[in-house]
Scaffold this active site. Structure first.
Site, PDB file in Angstrom:
ATOM      1  N   CYS A 257       0.741  -1.197   0.044  1.00  0.00           N
ATOM      2  CA  CYS A 257       0.034   0.052   0.086  1.00  0.00           C
ATOM      3  C   CYS A 257       1.006   1.238  -0.148  1.00  0.00           C
ATOM      4  O   CYS A 257       0.280   2.477  -0.644  1.00  0.00           O
ATOM      5  CB  CYS A 257      -0.908   0.037   1.248  1.00  0.00           C
ATOM      6  SG  CYS A 257      -1.851  -1.651   1.554  1.00  0.00           S
TER       7      CYS A 257
ATOM      8  N   HIS B 180      -8.700   2.961  -2.975  1.00  0.00           N
ATOM      9  CA  HIS B 180      -7.281   2.907  -2.448  1.00  0.00           C
ATOM     10  C   HIS B 180      -6.570   2.131  -3.776  1.00  0.00           C
ATOM     11  O   HIS B 180      -6.508   0.728  -3.640  1.00  0.00           O
ATOM     12  CB  HIS B 180      -7.288   2.097  -1.333  1.00  0.00           C
ATOM     13  CG  HIS B 180      -6.068   1.701  -0.585  1.00  0.00           C
ATOM     14  ND1 HIS B 180      -4.724   2.336  -1.045  1.00  0.00           N
ATOM     15  CD2 HIS B 180      -5.699   0.682   0.195  1.00  0.00           C
ATOM     16  CE1 HIS B 180      -3.791   1.783  -0.471  1.00  0.00           C
ATOM     17  NE2 HIS B 180      -4.200   0.787   0.286  1.00  0.00           N
TER      18      HIS B 180
ATOM     19  N   CYS C 257      -1.126   2.910   6.436  1.00  0.00           N
ATOM     20  CA  CYS C 257      -0.752   1.481   6.718  1.00  0.00           C
ATOM     21  C   CYS C 257      -0.466   0.408   5.606  1.00  0.00           C
ATOM     22  O   CYS C 257      -0.821   1.152   4.638  1.00  0.00           O
ATOM     23  CB  CYS C 257      -1.823   0.848   7.568  1.00  0.00           C
ATOM     24  SG  CYS C 257      -3.401   0.613   6.723  1.00  0.00           S
TER      25      CYS C 257
END
Length: 387
Positions: free
Chosen positions: A91, A343, A373
């Protein structure tokens, strides 16, 4: 040591991954479009003088494989002499790309870099080809590889109720829609070609993932998505699935002056940390604390935060432990976040940094912090300062 500045920061609209605007557009094309756009917006910089391109992408296979950074650069007709590398910290990939470029500039090994990231989650799903080593379960809970269950764990540990999650998710959509309606996103979105519901080619200049009709009442009717028996995390309180790219023009402050380019922000500090994979969503807390320590600042010095909304159940514990619960509406994700915008994994680090810099300018803020995160237990953070 050279000061590293952000001269420009842009993104595509966020397209729905399921039959959305970019269903017939490839990840390389989204990336190349932004590379070309950054160069067109900054004509005093010639492409041949770029020292390197750092591009984040998580699922590096199919159209996103074989070094998508280089493929996109070739599509963008950037001179062959300019190298390019694809970066993967899950991520945090495009924020890691920013950190890698910044370090090259700080040490004098580079002067000007293109930085960004992409993820087409409609074409290359998050779980495509993933095959965890069976031996990992000796050291790490099997559920640690299931992001939704790690969010459930965080919510239980920190007393985050279903109602709190629903309220935060509704806020994300409301804020993102308000930003769209007010034109706040116009300074960061580059119109990008795609197809409407009827298959007609058009230029999109808005995020199609936002659901302005979202209410707490509607969210409260959704079933738990990951733990059907006792869970509280739903699809509505999780980051949306979307396709998109974001990009930044990063250089030394001295080179920006030489080129007559006005820096929009400088990088004050950077940090990346590890944490327990079972609570991977907690990574922003130690990452932010480390970045603040390196910058010689405290959370109270930060005017605006962009914290990636992987899940409402994940971001709320981070906000709580950074001591920011009373300041959510003044400082945190003022234009909504990933619950509303989605995302796209490799894109998000550059996306939230781009949104943050635009917010800092609008609010005349001195300091901003972007953090996220990272799956399997990591966190990454960057402190920006207006120049």
């Amino acid at each position: 040591m050279e000061q590293v500045v952000i001269v420009d920061a842009i993104r595509t609209p966020m397209g729905r991954s399921k039959g959305g605007a970019f269903r017939n557009v490839r990840a390389e094309d989204l990336s190349a479009h932004l590379m070309r756009s950054l160069l067109a917006r900054n004509p005093s910089l010639t492409a041949a003088t770029l020292d390197d391109i750092y591009w984040g992408c998580v699922q590096q296979t199919l159209e996103q494989g074989f070094n998508i950074a280089r493929n996109a650069a070739l599509l963008a007709e950037i001179p062959h002499s300019v190298p390019a590398v694809t970066v993967n910290r899950l991520c945090g990939s495009s924020m890691q790309a920013l950190h890698d470029a910044a370090r090259m500039i700080m040490t004098g090994d580079a002067q000007v870099c293109l930085v960004g990231g992409v993820e087409h989650m409609g074409h290359v799903p998050m779980s495509h080809g993933v095959d965890f080593h069976p031996g990992l379960s000796r050291n790490v809970a099997k559920a640690a590889g299931m992001m939704g269950l790690t969010a459930e764990m965080l919510s239980r540990l920190h007393g985050i109720s279903r109602e709190m999650q629903d309220q935060f998710a509704a806020r994300s959509h409301a804020r993102a829609w308000a930003a769209t309606q007010s034109g706040a996103f116009k300074t960061e979105i580059i119109p990008t070609g795609g197809h409407d519901a009827d298959g007609v080619l058009k230029q999109f200049n808005y995020d199609e993932v936002i659901r302005p009709e979202t209410t707490v009442e509607a969210l409260s009717t959704l079933r738990p998505a990951f733990d059907p028996v006792s869970g509280t995390v739903t699809a509505g309180t999780s980051s949306a699935l979307s396709d998109g790219a974001a990009a930044m023009l990063v250089m030394s402050e001295s080179r920006a002056r030489e080129l007559g380019l006005k820096p929009r922000a400088r990088i004050r500090s950077m940090a990346v940390v590890g944490c327990d994979p079972s609570i991977m969503g907690y990574g922003p807390v130690p990452a932010s604390k480390l970045a603040l320590k390196k910058a010689g600042l405290s959370a109270s010095d930060i005017d605006v935060f962009e914290m990636n909304e992987a899940f409402a159940a994940q971001i709320l514990p981070c906000i709580k432990d950074l001591g920011l619960m009373e300041q959510i509406d003044e400082k945190i994700n003022l234009n909504g976040g990933a619950i509303a915008l989605g995302h796209p994994l490799g894109c998000s680090g550059a996306r939230i940094s781009t949104t943050l810099i635009n917010l800092m300018e609008r609010k005349d803020a001195q300091f901003g912090l972007a953090t996220m995160c990272i799956g399997l237990g990591q966190g990454i953070a960057t402190v920006f300062e207006r120049v």
